[in-house]
Enzyme design. Structure first.
Site, PDB file in Angstrom:
ATOM      1  N   CYS A 121     -12.613   5.125  -0.555  1.00  0.00           N
ATOM      2  CA  CYS A 121     -11.258   3.987  -0.390  1.00  0.00           C
ATOM      3  C   CYS A 121     -12.271   3.585   0.778  1.00  0.00           C
ATOM      4  O   CYS A 121     -11.831   2.272   1.120  1.00  0.00           O
ATOM      5  CB  CYS A 121     -10.176   4.323   0.020  1.00  0.00           C
ATOM      6  SG  CYS A 121      -9.242   3.963   0.500  1.00  0.00           S
TER       7      CYS A 121
ATOM      8  N   CYS B 118     -10.874   0.540  -1.495  1.00  0.00           N
ATOM      9  CA  CYS B 118     -10.317  -0.582  -0.812  1.00  0.00           C
ATOM     10  C   CYS B 118      -9.646  -1.076   0.053  1.00  0.00           C
ATOM     11  O   CYS B 118      -9.489  -2.411   0.180  1.00  0.00           O
ATOM     12  CB  CYS B 118      -8.351   0.419  -0.708  1.00  0.00           C
ATOM     13  SG  CYS B 118      -8.376   2.165  -1.614  1.00  0.00           S
TER      14      CYS B 118
ATOM     15  N   LYS C  60     -13.090  -4.220  -0.119  1.00  0.00           N
ATOM     16  CA  LYS C  60     -11.900  -4.918  -1.314  1.00  0.00           C
ATOM     17  C   LYS C  60     -11.352  -5.844  -0.404  1.00  0.00           C
ATOM     18  O   LYS C  60     -11.359  -6.967  -0.416  1.00  0.00           O
ATOM     19  CB  LYS C  60     -12.177  -4.294  -1.991  1.00  0.00           C
ATOM     20  CG  LYS C  60     -10.666  -4.881  -3.132  1.00  0.00           C
ATOM     21  CD  LYS C  60     -10.068  -4.024  -4.195  1.00  0.00           C
ATOM     22  CE  LYS C  60      -8.578  -3.620  -3.391  1.00  0.00           C
ATOM     23  NZ  LYS C  60      -8.363  -2.643  -3.968  1.00  0.00           N
TER      24      LYS C  60
ATOM     25  N   TYR D 155     -12.928   9.010  11.172  1.00  0.00           N
ATOM     26  CA  TYR D 155     -12.267  10.240  10.620  1.00  0.00           C
ATOM     27  C   TYR D 155     -13.031  12.019  10.779  1.00  0.00           C
ATOM     28  O   TYR D 155     -12.572  12.604  10.535  1.00  0.00           O
ATOM     29  CB  TYR D 155     -12.927  10.284   9.011  1.00  0.00           C
ATOM     30  CG  TYR D 155     -11.766   9.653   8.072  1.00  0.00           C
ATOM     31  CD1 TYR D 155     -10.628   9.980   6.814  1.00  0.00           C
ATOM     32  CD2 TYR D 155     -11.806   7.653   7.648  1.00  0.00           C
ATOM     33  CE1 TYR D 155     -10.061   9.313   6.531  1.00  0.00           C
ATOM     34  CE2 TYR D 155     -10.587   7.317   6.602  1.00  0.00           C
ATOM     35  CZ  TYR D 155      -9.839   7.934   6.278  1.00  0.00           C
ATOM     36  OH  TYR D 155      -8.848   7.406   6.020  1.00  0.00           O
TER      37      TYR D 155
ATOM     38  N   TYR E 240      -8.156  -3.415 -12.980  1.00  0.00           N
ATOM     39  CA  TYR E 240      -7.785  -4.247 -11.353  1.00  0.00           C
ATOM     40  C   TYR E 240      -9.253  -4.701 -11.188  1.00  0.00           C
ATOM     41  O   TYR E 240      -8.812  -5.576 -10.281  1.00  0.00           O
ATOM     42  CB  TYR E 240      -6.679  -3.563 -10.888  1.00  0.00           C
ATOM     43  CG  TYR E 240      -6.793  -2.236 -10.536  1.00  0.00           C
ATOM     44  CD1 TYR E 240      -7.122  -2.440  -8.477  1.00  0.00           C
ATOM     45  CD2 TYR E 240      -6.937  -1.047 -10.954  1.00  0.00           C
ATOM     46  CE1 TYR E 240      -7.791  -0.940  -7.522  1.00  0.00           C
ATOM     47  CE2 TYR E 240      -7.834  -0.209  -9.726  1.00  0.00           C
ATOM     48  CZ  TYR E 240      -7.793  -0.117  -9.019  1.00  0.00           C
ATOM     49  OH  TYR E 240      -7.998   1.173  -7.592  1.00  0.00           O
TER      50      TYR E 240
ATOM     51  N   GLU F 211      -9.936  -8.631  -9.474  1.00  0.00           N
ATOM     52  CA  GLU F 211      -9.763  -8.050  -7.660  1.00  0.00           C
ATOM     53  C   GLU F 211     -11.792  -9.151  -7.469  1.00  0.00           C
ATOM     54  O   GLU F 211     -11.436 -10.074  -7.058  1.00  0.00           O
ATOM     55  CB  GLU F 211      -9.854  -7.205  -7.185  1.00  0.00           C
ATOM     56  CG  GLU F 211      -8.284  -6.460  -7.748  1.00  0.00           C
ATOM     57  CD  GLU F 211      -8.235  -5.452  -6.802  1.00  0.00           C
ATOM     58  OE1 GLU F 211      -7.192  -5.339  -5.676  1.00  0.00           O
ATOM     59  OE2 GLU F 211      -8.705  -3.977  -7.074  1.00  0.00           O
TER      60      GLU F 211
ATOM     61  N   ARG G 145     -13.789  -7.202 -23.657  1.00  0.00           N
ATOM     62  CA  ARG G 145     -13.671  -7.044 -25.032  1.00  0.00           C
ATOM     63  C   ARG G 145     -11.701  -7.102 -25.540  1.00  0.00           C
ATOM     64  O   ARG G 145     -11.721  -7.332 -26.545  1.00  0.00           O
ATOM     65  CB  ARG G 145     -13.940  -6.195 -25.201  1.00  0.00           C
ATOM     66  CG  ARG G 145     -14.799  -5.488 -25.075  1.00  0.00           C
ATOM     67  CD  ARG G 145     -15.053  -4.288 -25.856  1.00  0.00           C
ATOM     68  NE  ARG G 145     -17.116  -3.852 -25.238  1.00  0.00           N
ATOM     69  CZ  ARG G 145     -17.656  -4.489 -26.596  1.00  0.00           C
ATOM     70  NH1 ARG G 145     -16.653  -5.740 -27.166  1.00  0.00           N
ATOM     71  NH2 ARG G 145     -19.113  -4.524 -26.380  1.00  0.00           N
TER      72      ARG G 145
ATOM     73  N   ASP H 140      -8.986  11.387  -7.916  1.00  0.00           N
ATOM     74  CA  ASP H 140      -9.949  11.302  -9.023  1.00  0.00           C
ATOM     75  C   ASP H 140     -10.805  12.017  -9.856  1.00  0.00           C
ATOM     76  O   ASP H 140     -10.894  11.416 -10.990  1.00  0.00           O
ATOM     77  CB  ASP H 140     -10.758   9.653  -8.728  1.00  0.00           C
ATOM     78  CG  ASP H 140      -9.831   8.880  -7.981  1.00  0.00           C
ATOM     79  OD1 ASP H 140      -8.901   8.583  -7.566  1.00  0.00           O
ATOM     80  OD2 ASP H 140     -10.691   7.556  -7.589  1.00  0.00           O
TER      81      ASP H 140
ATOM     82  N   ALA I 266      -0.359  -2.299  -6.169  1.00  0.00           N
ATOM     83  CA  ALA I 266      -0.719  -3.638  -5.849  1.00  0.00           C
ATOM     84  C   ALA I 266      -2.187  -4.391  -6.597  1.00  0.00           C
ATOM     85  O   ALA I 266      -2.705  -3.243  -6.747  1.00  0.00           O
ATOM     86  CB  ALA I 266      -0.832  -3.821  -4.439  1.00  0.00           C
TER      87      ALA I 266
ATOM     88  N   HIS J 208      15.911 -15.445   3.989  1.00  0.00           N
ATOM     89  CA  HIS J 208      15.405 -17.107   3.870  1.00  0.00           C
ATOM     90  C   HIS J 208      15.204 -18.373   5.220  1.00  0.00           C
ATOM     91  O   HIS J 208      15.482 -17.878   6.275  1.00  0.00           O
ATOM     92  CB  HIS J 208      17.232 -17.749   3.616  1.00  0.00           C
ATOM     93  CG  HIS J 208      17.008 -19.589   2.991  1.00  0.00           C
ATOM     94  ND1 HIS J 208      17.210 -19.945   1.580  1.00  0.00           N
ATOM     95  CD2 HIS J 208      16.867 -20.232   3.664  1.00  0.00           C
ATOM     96  CE1 HIS J 208      16.726 -20.619   1.027  1.00  0.00           C
ATOM     97  NE2 HIS J 208      17.385 -21.517   2.491  1.00  0.00           N
TER      98      HIS J 208
ATOM     99  N   GLU K 289      13.295 -13.016  -1.445  1.00  0.00           N
ATOM    100  CA  GLU K 289      14.920 -13.401  -1.909  1.00  0.00           C
ATOM    101  C   GLU K 289      15.435 -13.012  -3.149  1.00  0.00           C
ATOM    102  O   GLU K 289      16.084 -13.340  -3.431  1.00  0.00           O
ATOM    103  CB  GLU K 289      15.523 -14.364  -0.626  1.00  0.00           C
ATOM    104  CG  GLU K 289      14.992 -16.129  -0.859  1.00  0.00           C
ATOM    105  CD  GLU K 289      15.703 -16.834   0.082  1.00  0.00           C
ATOM    106  OE1 GLU K 289      17.118 -16.220   0.192  1.00  0.00           O
ATOM    107  OE2 GLU K 289      14.773 -18.326   0.429  1.00  0.00           O
TER     108      GLU K 289
END
Ligand code: FAD
Length: 471
Positions: A46, A51, A54, A102, A189, A193, A210, A314, A356, A451, A456
């Site tokens: 990721c 993610c 990307k 991390y 996806y 993307e 395909r 995964d 998404a 609005h 909405e």
């Protein structure tokens, strides 16, 4: 204290492994985490090749579109040009920063970081390939009461003539030079993307798939709508199409297509699926059960058939998304070491997972497709709205937005919510909360809109689409 070196040894420093290691250490367990790529691998797919880079490139591509659209709003002057080297360098800098964050979070929680390729020796022992100070290969051995396999997945490229000339999502971020002509093979996806991103960055993109339609598994209307929008934006999407062979020549890669046509491109990206990352892990030696695709088989508490060995994310090839790996990690830690004080053990649920797709325009979706809902509930009511967003009345762009609600007629519950349009991911996240809470269409109807927004529309759709025959 038990006789092992650690209570928990996590193999893999990706989304699932990092979260499990950190949470377990915070609950007082003695934890080690092994990452094959060193500190630069922390965060896993990721952070390093998924993610995050990307999405950064997707932002870069949206700027290209915005510069064009700005003219309709009165902005004048030549549009800026993309400096690909600067984009790559800035991305690398940000990813390096995240790798460091991390490492810091893990160390601060008390996790021992082990850098090297880990292999299972038996139910409680792991061998770690290391580098000695003089550069020669060494190894170390660690024991643990429990071992967690969180080694993720890796791209799969089918065998064909010229396979050696293609790249995968692992290499695409650092392409050199910037591809003027790119072939993308695949209809999932990730393929869609990257087709959208490079199209937005100015590349001439041909995407081959395909099947009959891209984005299998998504709502059929969403699939057709997104495909049409991608084509309108400039992606040369060819369905029922495939590659026979690829040859390198002086002017680029010559791609022979199954339909007899030929393409010449600068690079060919294969996004044709991912497989569990289990090569040389030692699963067979230890007797850990795998399915036909190599995925580690686990029960509902992420335990393999070898009781001291667990797996998630995964590598188990269930739902391959970062928030799923994170959720599984937290559920596992609660199960093994108890929930945080005053909290209930976390329950990982696989229904209503919002997701998404960062195509241009974006796709956001949560819950069931119309076809799934019909199969599950029989009678469903569908609400649909398609429009030209306010912004594009001046931008000159012909892009359209699709919004769709799928309602279980008997209970009035909204069981599927789908959008193709700008910021669909941002919009759908909030609605996912409402759906998790069991919101009915009546609740949507009683909610006031904000609005003027596109969002909405989700609370102002009143007329269902005419009943459609069940397939
Ligand atoms: C191009 C792309 C885009 C994506 N976009 C999104 C997105 O927008 N949203 C989303 O939710 N998900 C996205 N994903 C999916 C997401 O990246 C994965 O679901 C997530 O990273 C899975 O986490 P994981 O912990 O299971 O494995 P990974 O993150 O893959 O981590 C596994 C780690 O294990 C290490 N490792 C492997 N074998 C060993 C070994 N033997 N010893 C030591 N270390 C080892 C690897 O080096 C790696 O760091 C994307 C994936 C790709 C490829």
């Amino acid at each position: 204290m038990n006789a092992y070196d650690f209570d928990l040894l996590v193999i893999g420093g990706g989304s699932g492994g990092v979260r499990a290691a950190r949470m377990a250490a915070q609950r007082g367990a003695r934890v080690a985490l092994a990452e094959a790529q060193g500190q630069g691998g922390l965060g896993g797919t990721c952070v390093n090749v998924g993610c995050i880079p990307k999405k950064l490139y997707s932002y870069a591509a949206h700027y290209g579109e915005s510069f064009e659209e700005a003219r309709g709003f009165g902005w004048e002057g030549a549009a800026p040009r993309l400096n690909w080297a600067a984009l790559k360098a800035n991305r690398t800098q940000e990813i390096n920063r995240l790798n460091g964050v991390y490492a810091h979070l893990l160390r601060a929680a008390g996790v021992t970081l082990l850098y090297g390729f880990a292999q299972l020796q038996d139910a409680h022992n792991v061998r770690l390939g290391t580098l000695n100070a003089d550069g020669s290969a060494g190894h170390a051995q660690y024991s643990a009461e429990r071992i967690l396999v969180a080694t993720g997945g890796t791209p799969h490229v089918p065998h064909f003539q010229g396979r050696e000339h293609v790249i995968t999502s692992n290499e695409v971020f650092d392409l050199e030079p910037f591809p003027q002509r790119l072939l993308v093979v695949g209809g999932g996806y990730i393929a869609c993307e990257f087709a959208s991103i490079f199209n937005g960055l100015g590349t001439q993109v041909t995407q081959l798939y395909r099947g009959e339609q891209i984005l299998r598994g998504f709502d059929d209307e969403v699939r057709h709508f997104a495909a049409a929008e991608m084509q309108k934006a400039g992606v040369d999407l060819r369905l029922n199409a495939g590659v026979l062979a690829i040859h390198r020549a002086a002017d680029g890669l010559h791609v022979q297509l199954e339909d007899g046509n030929q393409l010449v491109v600068d690079a060919a990206l294969y996004a044709t699926g991912r497989v569990p990352n289990v090569t040389d892990l030692g699963l067979a030696r230890v007797g850990v059960a795998q399915n036909a695709q190599g995925a580690v088989v686990v029960n509902d508490v992420y335990q393999t058939n070898v009781p001291s060995i667990y797996a998630l994310g995964d590598v188990t090839a269930q739902v391959q998304l970062t928030p799923v790996a994170l959720g599984e990690a937290m559920a596992l830690v609660d199960h093994l070491y108890g929930p945080p004080p005053g909290k209930q053990p976390r329950d990982m649920r696989y229904d209503l997972i919002p997701t998404a797709v960062f195509t241009h325009p974006n796709i956001g979706t949560v819950g069931l497709t119309e076809a799934q809902a019909r199969a599950q509930f029989g009678q469903v009511t569908v609400f649909r709205s398609e429009f030209h967003a306010l912004k594009h009345t001046l931008s000159g762009r012909t892009e359209r937005t699709l919004m769709k609600l799928v309602v279980d007629t008997a209970s009035d519950r909204v069981v599927g919510l789908h959008m193709v349009g700008a910021e669909a991911g941002e919009i759908v996240q909030g609605f996912a909360v409402a759906m998790r809470a069991g919101a009915t269409k009546a609740v949507f109807d009683s909610t006031l809109g904000i609005h003027p927004t596109a969002a909405e529309e989700f609370v102002t759709m009143r007329e269902p689409v005419a009943a459609r025959p069940t397939a």
